[in-house]
Design a protein around this motif. Structure first.
Motif, PDB file in Angstrom:
ATOM      1  N   ARG A   1       4.893  48.342 -16.650  1.00 52.88           N
ATOM      2  CA  ARG A   1       6.308  47.387 -16.402  1.00 52.88           C
ATOM      3  C   ARG A   1       7.333  48.536 -16.887  1.00 52.88           C
ATOM      4  O   ARG A   1       8.621  48.318 -16.064  1.00 52.88           O
ATOM      5  CB  ARG A   1       6.084  46.185 -16.484  1.00 52.88           C
ATOM      6  CG  ARG A   1       6.875  45.097 -16.262  1.00 52.88           C
ATOM      7  CD  ARG A   1       7.043  43.893 -16.797  1.00 52.88           C
ATOM      8  NE  ARG A   1       7.329  43.935 -18.412  1.00 52.88           N
ATOM      9  CZ  ARG A   1       6.640  43.009 -19.074  1.00 52.88           C
ATOM     10  NH1 ARG A   1       5.684  42.100 -18.856  1.00 52.88           N
ATOM     11  NH2 ARG A   1       6.910  42.877 -20.153  1.00 52.88           N
ATOM     12  N   ASP A   2       7.523  48.640 -18.420  1.00 49.23           N
ATOM     13  CA  ASP A   2       9.197  48.665 -18.233  1.00 49.23           C
ATOM     14  C   ASP A   2       9.048  49.724 -18.935  1.00 49.23           C
ATOM     15  O   ASP A   2      10.532  50.382 -19.124  1.00 49.23           O
ATOM     16  CB  ASP A   2       8.865  47.735 -20.514  1.00 49.23           C
ATOM     17  CG  ASP A   2       8.405  46.688 -19.956  1.00 49.23           C
ATOM     18  OD1 ASP A   2       8.897  45.581 -19.552  1.00 49.23           O
ATOM     19  OD2 ASP A   2       7.911  46.082 -21.457  1.00 49.23           O
ATOM     20  N   PHE A   3       8.602  50.814 -18.598  1.00 49.34           N
ATOM     21  CA  PHE A   3       9.013  52.393 -18.909  1.00 49.34           C
ATOM     22  C   PHE A   3       8.652  52.876 -17.353  1.00 49.34           C
ATOM     23  O   PHE A   3       8.676  53.638 -16.214  1.00 49.34           O
ATOM     24  CB  PHE A   3       8.508  52.771 -21.148  1.00 49.34           C
ATOM     25  CG  PHE A   3       8.887  54.594 -20.078  1.00 49.34           C
ATOM     26  CD1 PHE A   3      10.268  54.833 -20.814  1.00 49.34           C
ATOM     27  CD2 PHE A   3       7.907  55.569 -19.697  1.00 49.34           C
ATOM     28  CE1 PHE A   3      10.430  56.057 -20.699  1.00 49.34           C
ATOM     29  CE2 PHE A   3       7.980  56.657 -19.753  1.00 49.34           C
ATOM     30  CZ  PHE A   3       9.730  57.649 -20.380  1.00 49.34           C
ATOM     31  N   ALA A   4       6.911  52.675 -17.235  1.00 50.87           N
ATOM     32  CA  ALA A   4       6.325  53.925 -16.181  1.00 50.87           C
ATOM     33  C   ALA A   4       6.984  54.340 -15.035  1.00 50.87           C
ATOM     34  O   ALA A   4       7.103  54.876 -14.011  1.00 50.87           O
ATOM     35  CB  ALA A   4       5.152  53.831 -16.366  1.00 50.87           C
ATOM     36  N   ALA A   5       6.936  52.594 -14.863  1.00 50.93           N
ATOM     37  CA  ALA A   5       6.874  52.156 -12.926  1.00 50.93           C
ATOM     38  C   ALA A   5       8.877  52.306 -13.054  1.00 50.93           C
ATOM     39  O   ALA A   5       9.010  53.311 -11.895  1.00 50.93           O
ATOM     40  CB  ALA A   5       6.863  50.641 -12.752  1.00 50.93           C
TER      41      ALA A   5
ATOM     42  N   THR B   1       9.286  49.911  -6.320  1.00 51.16           N
ATOM     43  CA  THR B   1       7.477  49.474  -6.699  1.00 51.16           C
ATOM     44  C   THR B   1       7.628  48.826  -5.563  1.00 51.16           C
ATOM     45  O   THR B   1       6.022  48.460  -5.213  1.00 51.16           O
ATOM     46  CB  THR B   1       8.569  48.827  -7.432  1.00 51.16           C
ATOM     47  OG1 THR B   1       9.003  49.839  -9.023  1.00 51.16           O
ATOM     48  CG2 THR B   1       7.327  48.517  -9.001  1.00 51.16           C
ATOM     49  N   ARG B   2       7.718  47.753  -5.037  1.00 53.78           N
ATOM     50  CA  ARG B   2       7.684  46.674  -3.988  1.00 53.78           C
ATOM     51  C   ARG B   2       7.247  47.629  -2.780  1.00 53.78           C
ATOM     52  O   ARG B   2       6.218  47.294  -2.611  1.00 53.78           O
ATOM     53  CB  ARG B   2       8.472  46.144  -3.498  1.00 53.78           C
ATOM     54  CG  ARG B   2       8.088  44.860  -2.614  1.00 53.78           C
ATOM     55  CD  ARG B   2       9.368  43.673  -2.514  1.00 53.78           C
ATOM     56  NE  ARG B   2      10.292  44.407  -1.893  1.00 53.78           N
ATOM     57  CZ  ARG B   2      11.220  44.526  -2.340  1.00 53.78           C
ATOM     58  NH1 ARG B   2      11.956  44.833  -3.775  1.00 53.78           N
ATOM     59  NH2 ARG B   2      12.744  45.005  -1.785  1.00 53.78           N
ATOM     60  N   TRP B   3       8.130  48.736  -2.813  1.00 52.09           N
ATOM     61  CA  TRP B   3       7.929  49.297  -1.238  1.00 52.09           C
ATOM     62  C   TRP B   3       6.204  49.851  -1.738  1.00 52.09           C
ATOM     63  O   TRP B   3       5.247  49.924  -0.990  1.00 52.09           O
ATOM     64  CB  TRP B   3       8.741  50.284  -0.887  1.00 52.09           C
ATOM     65  CG  TRP B   3       9.697  49.702  -0.503  1.00 52.09           C
ATOM     66  CD1 TRP B   3       9.826  48.565  -0.236  1.00 52.09           C
ATOM     67  CD2 TRP B   3      11.345  50.271  -0.267  1.00 52.09           C
ATOM     68  NE1 TRP B   3      10.922  48.433   0.116  1.00 52.09           N
ATOM     69  CE2 TRP B   3      12.715  48.656   0.188  1.00 52.09           C
ATOM     70  CE3 TRP B   3      11.531  51.445  -0.849  1.00 52.09           C
ATOM     71  CZ2 TRP B   3      13.211  49.261   0.249  1.00 52.09           C
ATOM     72  CZ3 TRP B   3      12.846  51.071  -0.568  1.00 52.09           C
ATOM     73  CH2 TRP B   3      13.833  50.679  -0.227  1.00 52.09           C
TER      74      TRP B   3
ATOM     75  N   SER C   1       5.010  56.603  -1.675  1.00 52.93           N
ATOM     76  CA  SER C   1       3.742  55.866  -1.948  1.00 52.93           C
ATOM     77  C   SER C   1       3.393  56.718  -2.526  1.00 52.93           C
ATOM     78  O   SER C   1       3.444  55.848  -4.054  1.00 52.93           O
ATOM     79  CB  SER C   1       2.512  55.452  -0.509  1.00 52.93           C
ATOM     80  OG  SER C   1       3.480  55.354   0.480  1.00 52.93           O
ATOM     81  N   GLY C   2       2.607  58.355  -2.840  1.00 55.53           N
ATOM     82  CA  GLY C   2       2.458  58.449  -4.083  1.00 55.53           C
ATOM     83  C   GLY C   2       3.686  59.526  -4.815  1.00 55.53           C
ATOM     84  O   GLY C   2       3.130  59.218  -6.258  1.00 55.53           O
ATOM     85  N   GLY C   3       4.986  59.137  -4.182  1.00 54.04           N
ATOM     86  CA  GLY C   3       5.334  60.066  -5.442  1.00 54.04           C
ATOM     87  C   GLY C   3       6.180  59.278  -6.101  1.00 54.04           C
ATOM     88  O   GLY C   3       6.229  59.269  -7.502  1.00 54.04           O
ATOM     89  N   LEU C   4       5.219  57.327  -6.261  1.00 55.57           N
ATOM     90  CA  LEU C   4       5.988  56.880  -7.752  1.00 55.57           C
ATOM     91  C   LEU C   4       4.223  56.134  -8.090  1.00 55.57           C
ATOM     92  O   LEU C   4       3.879  56.229  -9.072  1.00 55.57           O
ATOM     93  CB  LEU C   4       6.488  55.213  -6.686  1.00 55.57           C
ATOM     94  CG  LEU C   4       7.052  54.301  -8.210  1.00 55.57           C
ATOM     95  CD1 LEU C   4       8.130  53.614  -7.823  1.00 55.57           C
ATOM     96  CD2 LEU C   4       5.318  53.133  -8.274  1.00 55.57           C
ATOM     97  N   ASN C   5       3.375  56.112  -7.156  1.00 56.84           N
ATOM     98  CA  ASN C   5       2.480  54.953  -7.244  1.00 56.84           C
ATOM     99  C   ASN C   5       1.307  56.332  -8.909  1.00 56.84           C
ATOM    100  O   ASN C   5       1.081  56.326 -10.403  1.00 56.84           O
ATOM    101  CB  ASN C   5       1.447  54.948  -6.602  1.00 56.84           C
ATOM    102  CG  ASN C   5       0.570  53.904  -6.966  1.00 56.84           C
ATOM    103  OD1 ASN C   5       0.364  52.993  -7.415  1.00 56.84           O
ATOM    104  ND2 ASN C   5      -1.036  54.914  -6.975  1.00 56.84           N
TER     105      ASN C   5
END
Length: 401
Positions: free
Chosen positions: A140-144, A166-168, A238-242
């Motif tokens: 929550r505080d760093f990776a995302a 993050t939401r999308w 999608s993939g670039g964040l997850n």
């Protein structure tokens, strides 16, 4: 591949518990591999390729195993509103991917994006420090937020916030894995699609007037239609964040449970590359993706009919003991071998160098340099989720102030 007399029908795994796979798929993967390289799973209404050889053969033969999956498994197209490049075969796939390749080559990343990765890592580290060692959640505080900030820069999504990304991303990823057809998940996908479409309706004319080095600009100023630009930007969100956010938490989680190997890495920073690769193999953030046979064929000795829906379970292939000695162990000293954590062949993940550099060279080394004694906080609860896409949604961490 042609049908031969030595092939056999696929074994049937009618015992597969999808809820158990969401919690932890690795025991199921082991049992499936024991049945054969390709297994029919009635609960999924598809074949699962679970051996390294079978998954590699699929990626080497897009004429027989098409990425353009139709029917009940076309979840990605439904989630995004159109077929993105990842669900197309060449030459259509290549024509849409080529414009962004130049943005994601190692030289381009280090010249254009590395300073932004470093700046984003420092910004997110400050947020983690503000939470403190008794309350910090690494995801929550760093990776995302780190992955989201990088993606905003890479895509050139002017006006979007890390919270938006993050939401999308969460909405689209849930749609890709929505095998149970949960209507709430489809509703969230619809909202995310509308948000991204509205942003792109503003950005597409902007980048036509003012091109830059971003991925969206490269797509806009290529020959692909606007529908494809919309689909491919959503795919990248999608993939670039997850996957990048899960790689941050996966590495810290793995090193926290292998103290001797953690000490080796901290004493020798040249081991960060091996650490990144072994974490991708051992805890593959992309667990499965679909293909469909274009004709009757044989895959690793198993007969498949035409139009068969096949899940390429790279999460199982990456722990195949026929390829990796002590495959279920995290081991930085293992001999270097190719894995399938980023796919392979023509559909090899376009962003794999961005992930290697931003996570393996910037973010995780920074965490260990600046947070003495960094490790998971076992006083608080961590949470893993998923098998189609798998990662830590909650990872409490602590360190010595």
């Amino acid at each position: 591949m042609s049908v031969d007399q030595t092939s056999t029908p696929a074994a049937v795994a009618d015992w597969v518990d999808l809820a158990a796979m969401v919690r932890d798929p690795y025991d199921t993967y082991r049992r499936l591999r024991e049945l054969g390289p390709v297994v029919w799973v009635p609960a999924l209404k598809r074949y699962l390729a679970v051996s390294f050889a079978a998954c590699s053969a699929i990626e080497a033969d897009q004429e027989t195993f098409s990425a353009s999956v139709r029917g009940s498994s076309a979840l990605m197209a439904r989630a995004l509103g159109a077929q993105p490049m990842l669900r197309k075969d060449d030459p259509e796939h290549a024509s849409e991917r080529t414009p962004v390749n130049s943005c994601l080559r190692p030289r381009s990343i280090k010249a254009n994006w590395l300073p932004l990765f470093e700046q984003n890592a420092e910004t997110c580290l400050a947020g983690l420090l503000e939470r403190g060692p008794d309350e910090a959640d690494l995801n929550r505080d760093f990776a995302a937020p780190f992955a989201a900030r990088n993606l905003i820069d890479l895509l050139g999504l002017r006006g979007a916030s890390p919270a938006d990304l993050t939401r999308w991303s969460h909405a689209f990823i849930a749609g890709f894995a929505n095998l149970a057809e949960d209507p709430g998940i489809w509703a969230r996908c619809g909202t995310a699609r509308s948000d991204v479409d509205a942003l792109l309706d503003e950005l597409i004319p902007y980048y036509r007037r003012t091109p830059d080095g971003s991925m969206t600009s490269a797509m806009v100023n290529s020959d692909q239609p606007e529908e494809s630009v919309h689909a491919n930007v959503k795919l990248t969100i999608s993939g670039g964040l997850n996957e990048p956010q899960h790689m941050v938490t996966n590495i810290v989680w793995a090193l926290s449970r292998h103290q001797r190997q953690r000490d080796d890495v901290l004493a020798n920073e040249s081991l960060w590359s091996a650490t990144f690769d072994e974490a991708v193999r051992w805890l593959s953030p992309i667990g499965m993706y679909p293909r469909q046979t274009t004709r009757e064929t044989v895959l690793d000795g198993v007969r498949l009919p035409a139009a068969a829906e096949v899940g390429v379970v790279v999460g199982a292939a990456n722990r195949d003991p026929a390829v990796f000695e002590r495959a279920d162990e995290f081991d930085l000293s293992r001999a270097k071998k190719p894995h399938l954590g980023f796919g392979a062949g023509t559909h090899l993940c376009a962003g794999h160098w961005a992930a290697r550099i931003s996570i393996g060279e910037v973010a995780v080394p920074l965490l260990y340099r600046r947070l003495r004694g960094l490790g998971t906080d076992r006083r608080r609860t961590e949470h893993w989720q998923g098998w189609v896409f798998r990662g830590l949604t909650t990872l409490p961490v602590t360190w010595t102030p």
